[in-house]
Design an enzyme around this catalytic site. Structure first.
Site, PDB file in Angstrom:
ATOM      1  N   GLU A 234       0.841  -1.214   0.000  1.00 40.92           N
ATOM      2  CA  GLU A 234       0.000   0.000   0.000  1.00 40.92           C
ATOM      3  C   GLU A 234       0.868   1.253   0.000  1.00 40.92           C
ATOM      4  O   GLU A 234       0.586   2.234   0.695  1.00 40.92           O
ATOM      5  CB  GLU A 234      -0.942  -0.026   1.218  1.00 40.92           C
ATOM      6  CG  GLU A 234      -1.741  -1.322   1.329  1.00 40.92           C
ATOM      7  CD  GLU A 234      -2.748  -1.353   2.461  1.00 40.92           C
ATOM      8  OE1 GLU A 234      -2.391  -0.943   3.576  1.00 40.92           O
ATOM      9  OE2 GLU A 234      -3.902  -1.766   2.227  1.00 40.92           O
TER      10      GLU A 234
ATOM     11  N   CYS B  62     -11.068  -0.819   7.244  1.00 39.48           N
ATOM     12  CA  CYS B  62     -10.645   0.528   7.637  1.00 39.48           C
ATOM     13  C   CYS B  62     -11.369   1.616   6.844  1.00 39.48           C
ATOM     14  O   CYS B  62     -11.637   2.697   7.376  1.00 39.48           O
ATOM     15  CB  CYS B  62      -9.139   0.689   7.466  1.00 39.48           C
ATOM     16  SG  CYS B  62      -8.511   0.157   5.866  1.00 39.48           S
TER      17      CYS B  62
END
Lengths: 655, 655
Positions: free
Chosen positions: A314, A407
């Site tokens: 990420e 998230c």
């Protein structure tokens, strides 16, 4: 502090401290009413937020809190040590929403009950010493603060603090703030420099507690929270986490030259850098924030405002490494980018930060939530290919009800629910309007409030009307309007006359309208909303030979469903044919589409090897292009993936 | 079987079983002597292989074997349950190398001693029941075969078996084969269908044991190894591993429509599919191999032959998703692709498989090893950008001495050390030459051996001379020469006359020269080695508006070090200027460079946002291109990253 009967002034995620030095500061009681963003907020208010408790129950987050409290038995549920943070982000979102509801309305009562109940679970789960993380309390891992790299305990604490601040600001109630302070005090007693005598000289692998601690200082006045934030921020890059780039530990942020590593971690850290620069006048931190923001915006940001090119870890990629087909652009990274930019906007007063916020809000952020607010994207690619082999899952180009790593959804909720706090600011000499949305916004002129209401059908229309509702001062003051970075033409009419892009001098991106404004006086800004073609810097290899379509702040895309009869990857756009806008009240909750001309290219048959050479007949130096023209229908990028699965493109080949 | 005094015939990694049905079969005793590949083999023989034991010692692999044998104390070393496989791959490489050395030479004795010693460690580590995996024997994990998804025990067993077969074929010695058979027997007693009464109905998360078991069947004649391989192959896609795409468990290979998931896993599985189709005449498996190979070659293979586009999970991407800047192209995936293709080449007789092998060998495979054979690339991207922010590590564009996950170096060694076995085959009616390299290769004509020697300076020169060394038959037979897929022009001279691309009829990629060949007779093939520009299918978005430079089987690239005075990403190639080849004996161990013309484009200054629109002055519809021309020097891709760190490009923008 004590609970109060009067509603507190509705402040948002940021309320500057008494010693802060910032060019601008947010003002209380902003109202977004009607128009584009109000509808998005309604969706969050009626779908995402009320469904939160059920989703948190079925994903196990609430069970885990009960488990930690000794009020449930069984196994810990969920795969991550940051399960609690989903609860906290939902509590933050619900708190902002509560502030907007009448406490005696059925909706307000229901939400307040949910919030109350879940805060109760959180409070019950907290240990007597203030520690709180259900993963470690359930016996996963080797115990509290033994795995700072991956444990996410301070990260979760940060979200707890932000939720508590939101809840306190929204309701005046202290229960969650007390929990958060107890955990913060426990952290403060545990973490500090080696010579402080505190047990651990360390940082969390995922920055987040730092910006939260600054806000806790702002909310409570306790200076030691600010100091703790400063200690943490300056401890990244010291090698406490093995020097890992992913965790922002390779180099101290003060000397960093480029954004790197995990995008959300980088940007939450930079939000804290901006906060600290604001509260402590630390010029080096301010310079780091400016430098790294510029490097990000200029070399590592997608047209949609999305950031974080790599799926793997990420992470941010290299400068100009912005592949469309594997754009990661995590929804959370868009949230984090907006949070960082807004802090920089306030600190510096420069409009460019809100330019990027606008772009991110309307595109890379909003795409993360379905039109009905019930499904989500974790990643926000700029292309889904014909023949796409995605099989779903968190990192999928298909909208999903909830994620294993959840998230993003509550992160979207908390930003959407506090959206009105990103619109306006004051410098004490008037009001700055950073975003254009229907509503009412306050400023101050020598401590006297001024109020401006905004009427607009932006982003569908370029006309934005401002009316001074309140101005109990004779002093001249300034209505500052951000002229968007994307805008090439505008006119503004106001009581002193008219200006346009040739006659107005912009001040760091702002159009300043200064006069002795009287209640009832108006200004009307008209932005040029002609659809346009957009190119990329030639160093963005991924989109060479392509253009994108934009209109106003919106990036557009083609979807397979609007282009039957062949794949999207065969389509070539004809830039010599004009773009035309067409509003479609029937489509995707009412959007303005952009119509363009193009054709489908014939792809030569080549046998099994797709790379023809110049000495073969299949090599095509330039397209001969006698193909029949087709009509292309571009929709706003934020609305993609709300109909059938299929391919999608933002960047369109020109030959 | 028993040890023999006479050297056994030098067979390679594949020796077909007695019931195999294949169009072609490999022949024994191939010799590569002199020329390009012999030099690469020498480097492996003098650097990689002899240094292996020291590297395996310092990385902990040998310690772990001693630990399992109870002959060392301390912790398990290394981070992965597949540490043993590095030892086995090295043993395989060393075995192929041993076969080439005189056993009484100092070099031969030294290597034999190393091999003997390490085989001793392996044998000592094996449990009485045949089980062998040092990770689990050291108490890591929950015990043998409890974590099939990630345990890699059968994967390691596969590499053990392949090493044992190589050692047996190379030396005639049985010690390692006995170890391998004991483990294979243990596996055979443990794994089987639910109704077999065996304890586990399961597969390994990483295919590899399947192709190894087929070869063990071929080496020992034990049919149950073949049956076990068949059971495993058909158990992928049954959901035994949760249906994970990564582990090849989403769909049975018989019905799979595209290559997917972890590239090495997919390709080792497909190697077994080809093996089983060969040994069992399973038409459905053969069709799956053909179908999936074509899908891979046509839509998921880089110009270099590299495969596996995604860093994340080391997976195949979507069709035509071939980003250059984040090309993963794991070196091991190139090895696996070659292994799969070679089995398909033998099974079907079609030349295309060897076309892809050639491309992969010279480019995406060879790039994995430094010119001196001492440093390695795990990944093989087609572009490294100006301003690259790579900080090293396994997945770096910098060559590394060894990796934390060290799968690639010994994989390169074992393929390079057995390289001569991928050159030639026989169909019983002559000899097929799949690759062009100096050496001597056998075929058969009605069981009578024929021998052809090859003389060439390929790939630098296009002239390849074939001499019949042995032909003790009056029967006409066929010398089959693969006309490379990349070739647009050739001539061949042979005793019956001359042919060229206009007069020769190719048969599935082969030029067939049939006559009653006599010893001493020659044929000379001349391939057109003019450097050429190469394009990609327009669906390969990542390289739109670019060309690559190729010459013969070699893909070329630009490196920063040859282009001072600016970045590589500013360079535009001028395709109207001719390409010229220039041999440079001084450069990179002697390479033919290709010189091209181009210029550096001026990149307009745009402020902080890199995406100009059509209504702004910075929008540039076409490059005006009055820049001063510069000379470009392209080097073979395989030789990149052997000088200074810096940017690199295979695909070059044309405007």
């Amino acid at each position: 502090m004590s609970a109060t009967q009067d509603p507190p002034p509705r402040t948002g995620p940021i309320r500057l401290g008494p010693h802060a030095r910032a060019a601008l500061r947010p003002t209380a009681d902003p109202v977004v009413a009607g128009g584009f963003w109000a509808r998005r907020q309604e969706v969050v208010a009626h779908a995402g937020i009320p469904q939160g408790p059920l989703l948190l129950e079925s994903a196990g987050n609430l069970h885990d809190l009960r488990l930690a409290a000794g009020k449930a038995t069984g196994e810990f549920r969920g795969d991550y040590p940051f399960m609690d943070s989903d609860v906290y982000k939902w509590l933050e979102a619900a708190s902002w929403q509560l502030a907007r509801l009448h406490p005696d309305s059925p909706e307000g009562r229901r939400l307040a009950d949910d919030v109350e109940r879940i805060i109760g679970l959180v409070a019950d789960a907290q240990q007597p010493d203030g520690y709180l993380n259900t993963w470690f309390q359930a016996g996963k891992g080797r115990g509290p603060f033994t795995d700072l790299r991956w444990g996410h305990e301070l990260y979760c604490a940060g979200h707890l603090i932000q939720a508590a601040v939101a809840h306190h600001r929204a309701t005046g109630r202290e229960q969650l703030l007390t929990v958060a302070r107890r955990f913060a005090d426990h952290i403060d007693a545990t973490f500090g420099p080696a010579d402080s005598g505190k047990p651990i000289d360390g940082i969390d692998g995922h920055p987040e507690v730092e910006t939260a601690l600054v806000e806790l200082y702002r909310e409570t006045g306790e200076r030691r929270y600010l100091d703790l934030a400063g200690y943490f921020v300056d401890s990244f890059g010291r090698g406490l986490l093995g020097g890992e780039t992913y965790c922002q530990d390779r180099v101290p942020v003060r000397s960093a030259r480029h954004v790197e590593g995990h995008a959300v971690r980088q940007l939450y850290l930079l939000a804290a850098v901006a906060d600290l620069a604001t509260e402590t006048e630390d010029a080096q931190l301010r310079a780091a924030g400016e430098r790294l923001w510029s490097e990000m915006a200029t070399t590592k940001t997608y047209l949609t405002g999305g950031v974080g090119a790599h799926h793997d870890k990420e992470e941010f990629g290299d400068p100009y490494e912005l592949p469309t087909e594997r754009a990661y652009c995590e929804t959370c990274a868009s949230v984090a980018s907006i949070q960082f930019s807004w802090r920089m906007a306030l600190l510096t007063g420069s409009a460019r930060y809100s330019d990027l916020i606008e772009r991110t809000l309307f595109n890379g952020f909003l795409s993360g939530m379905s039109l009905d607010g019930e499904r989500w994207l974790y990643i926000n690619p700029l292309q889904v290919r014909d023949g796409h082999t995605d099989q779903g899952g968190d990192k999928s180009a298909r909208r999903t009800r909830w994620f294993r790593c959840a998230c993003c959804p509550p992160n979207v909720m908390r930003l959407a629910a506090s959206f009105e706090h990103y619109i306006s600011s004051t410098d004490g000499r008037g009001i700055q309007l950073h975003q254009y949305t229907q509503g009412t916004f306050r400023g101050e002129v020598s401590e006297v409030p001024v109020v401006v209401s905004v009427n607009t059908d932006y982003p569908w229309q370029g006309r934005i009307a401002f009316t001074v509702d309140e101005s109990a001062t004779d002093e001249p003051w300034t209505l500052s309007l951000r002229i968007p970075q994307w805008s090439s033409g505008f006119t503004v009419q106001y009581p002193d006359g008219a200006l346009d892009e040739n006659t107005a001098a912009l001040d760091d991106g702002w159009l300043r309208l200064t006069r002795s404004w009287k209640p009832g006086e108006r200004a009307v800004l008209e932005l040029d909303m002609e659809p346009r073609f957009t190119q990329a810097d030639p160093r963005v290899d991924a989109v060479r030979g392509c253009v994108a379509i934009e209109r106003g702040p919106l990036v557009y895309c083609l979807e397979q469903v609007d282009h039957p009869g062949g794949g999207l990857d065969e389509i070539v756009i004809d830039t010599s044919r004009p773009l035309t806008a067409k509003h479609r009240p029937d489509l995707l909750g009412a959007v303005t589409t952009v119509l363009a001309g193009g054709h489908r290219r014939a792809i030569p048959e080549r046998g099994w090897w797709p790379y023809p050479s110049s000495d073969t007949a299949e090599f095509v130096p330039r397209e001969n292009g006698a193909a029949a023209p087709i009509e292309l229908t571009a929709i706003p990028y934020y609305a993609w993936a709300n109909r059938r699965d299929g391919s999608m493109r933002v960047w369109l080949p020109t030959s």
